[in-house]
Design an enzyme around this catalytic site. Sequence first.
Site, PDB file in Angstrom:
ATOM      1  N   HIS A 177       0.856  -1.186   0.000  1.00  0.00           N
ATOM      2  CA  HIS A 177       0.000   0.000   0.000  1.00  0.00           C
ATOM      3  C   HIS A 177       0.892   1.236   0.000  1.00  0.00           C
ATOM      4  O   HIS A 177       1.705   1.436   0.901  1.00  0.00           O
ATOM      5  CB  HIS A 177      -0.936   0.000   1.211  1.00  0.00           C
ATOM      6  N   ALA A 178       0.706   2.049  -1.037  1.00  0.00           N
ATOM      7  CA  ALA A 178       1.653   3.114  -1.340  1.00  0.00           C
ATOM      8  C   ALA A 178       1.900   4.068  -0.179  1.00  0.00           C
ATOM      9  O   ALA A 178       3.024   4.461   0.099  1.00  0.00           O
ATOM     10  CB  ALA A 178       1.142   3.894  -2.550  1.00  0.00           C
ATOM     11  N   ARG A 179       0.834   4.449   0.497  1.00  0.00           N
ATOM     12  CA  ARG A 179       0.944   5.533   1.478  1.00  0.00           C
ATOM     13  C   ARG A 179       1.486   5.085   2.820  1.00  0.00           C
ATOM     14  O   ARG A 179       1.742   5.923   3.682  1.00  0.00           O
ATOM     15  CB  ARG A 179      -0.437   6.147   1.686  1.00  0.00           C
ATOM     16  N   ASN A 246      -3.423  -5.315  -2.550  1.00  0.00           N
ATOM     17  CA  ASN A 246      -3.756  -6.228  -1.454  1.00  0.00           C
ATOM     18  C   ASN A 246      -5.233  -6.629  -1.461  1.00  0.00           C
ATOM     19  O   ASN A 246      -5.772  -7.082  -0.455  1.00  0.00           O
ATOM     20  CB  ASN A 246      -3.361  -5.631  -0.103  1.00  0.00           C
ATOM     21  N   SER A 300       0.412  -0.426   7.638  1.00  0.00           N
ATOM     22  CA  SER A 300       0.047   0.447   8.738  1.00  0.00           C
ATOM     23  C   SER A 300      -1.367   0.962   8.467  1.00  0.00           C
ATOM     24  O   SER A 300      -1.772   1.024   7.312  1.00  0.00           O
ATOM     25  CB  SER A 300       1.034   1.609   8.870  1.00  0.00           C
ATOM     26  N   GLU A 374       0.011  -4.665  11.270  1.00  0.00           N
ATOM     27  CA  GLU A 374      -0.343  -3.245  11.135  1.00  0.00           C
ATOM     28  C   GLU A 374       0.431  -2.469  12.192  1.00  0.00           C
ATOM     29  O   GLU A 374       0.190  -2.596  13.385  1.00  0.00           O
ATOM     30  CB  GLU A 374      -1.854  -3.039  11.313  1.00  0.00           C
TER      31      GLU A 374
HETATM   32 ZN   LIG Z   1      -2.161  -1.557   4.054  1.00  0.00          ZN
END
Ligand SMILES: [Zn+2]
Length: 417
Positions: A177-179, A246, A300, A374
Amino acid sequence: SPVFTLVTLLGLATAAQERFSYDGYKVYSVTINSIQEAELLDVFSYDQRFDFWSKHRIVGKPIDVMISPSGQDEFESTLNYHNIKFEVMINNFEEKVQAQYNRLKSRARVDSGDVSFTEYMRHDEINAYLRRLEADYPNVVTTEVIGKSFEGRDRLIIKISSGGSDKPTIFADAGIHAREWIAPSTALYVINQLVEVPENSYLYENVDWVFIPVANPDGYEYTHDVERMWRKTRSTGTICFGADPNRNFGYHWGASGSSTWQCSDIYAGHRAFSEVETQALRDYLSAHSHHISLYVAIHSYGNWVLYPWSYADLLPDNADELQTVGMLYNDAVNEYNGNSYIVGNSAALLGTTAGCSDDYARGGLDIKLSYTLELPGGSTDGFDPPESDILWIVEEAWVGFKAWHGYVESSSANSSK
Ligand SMILES: [Zn+2]
């Protein structure tokens, strides 16, 4: 020539791509009192104006949602109507983003081949570090380009091993996840501690480690340059860019908790493994899964250690072991600095999310121990912690990873007796 002019203009258009503004975007923190209230919030998650930074089923734990100006009245009146408590955690997200971009713009480049845990490194800096490790530690480190990203970036896998073949392996994907910038930083710290701290060499005596520290480099770079909260890949769609990698893995793909709408942040893609990024991971993992003992997808945020299934509210046959080993991570961290994680089944805790790498690892590849981790988030600073908080978070994760290593090493020693 006209062709040259067109290419030049396109180049300029790309270079000058304006940064997306979050002016007026608010981040709400919602406290739910029942699962019904969580389900009521879920309805918003299919609407692009509502970006769920966290999403779960735990009464009393906040759910954070970033909402564009056009969705705020609707959201507030719905919550008021149902008597659901909320507060505004960030009043204007653009101010946070602007402050971070100003810091990023003014920071010095990380020296080529070095690593930093006081900055979020760019993808080329990260690759330079991995390649420098391979050059400096040729007996321990190998890197491999498992493919190019959609936009042509090298996707590097790094393996840390004392040699031999088919040893029990810990595999981690990060930055899918990019961010989620803290995820690549975490992978890099574990790599750094394993390779560059000689006292830690015992950790790769009997166990191999493999990481893909930036699984979605196009998205990662895009969050630095243009749109801070981008989550997906950057493949070209007919209406919108990218799929949620994902939600794109091929195990009960599309079953639930993903979207068929291209512009959604949880768009599953037009078919399983539609993205080159997930295809290359599938191919690498399929070739090596027989000796991967523990798979972890680093994400995260929210302090969770989650295990399958994600696609449905069901448990795999080794759920007891998954719970026990998940708790090892929590217990080690808790003893180290007092922080704690919620350990449990992904669908039960977060709601269903089909097409995740953890389900594919457990169900598609029969890797017994499969987790989604996470990490802590940035709270009032935004999605990711500020750069000054990277170090304590990655140090905390390192403690958890060492606990997992201990389990993998001892269980493989027992099973080979
Ligand atoms: Zn994620």
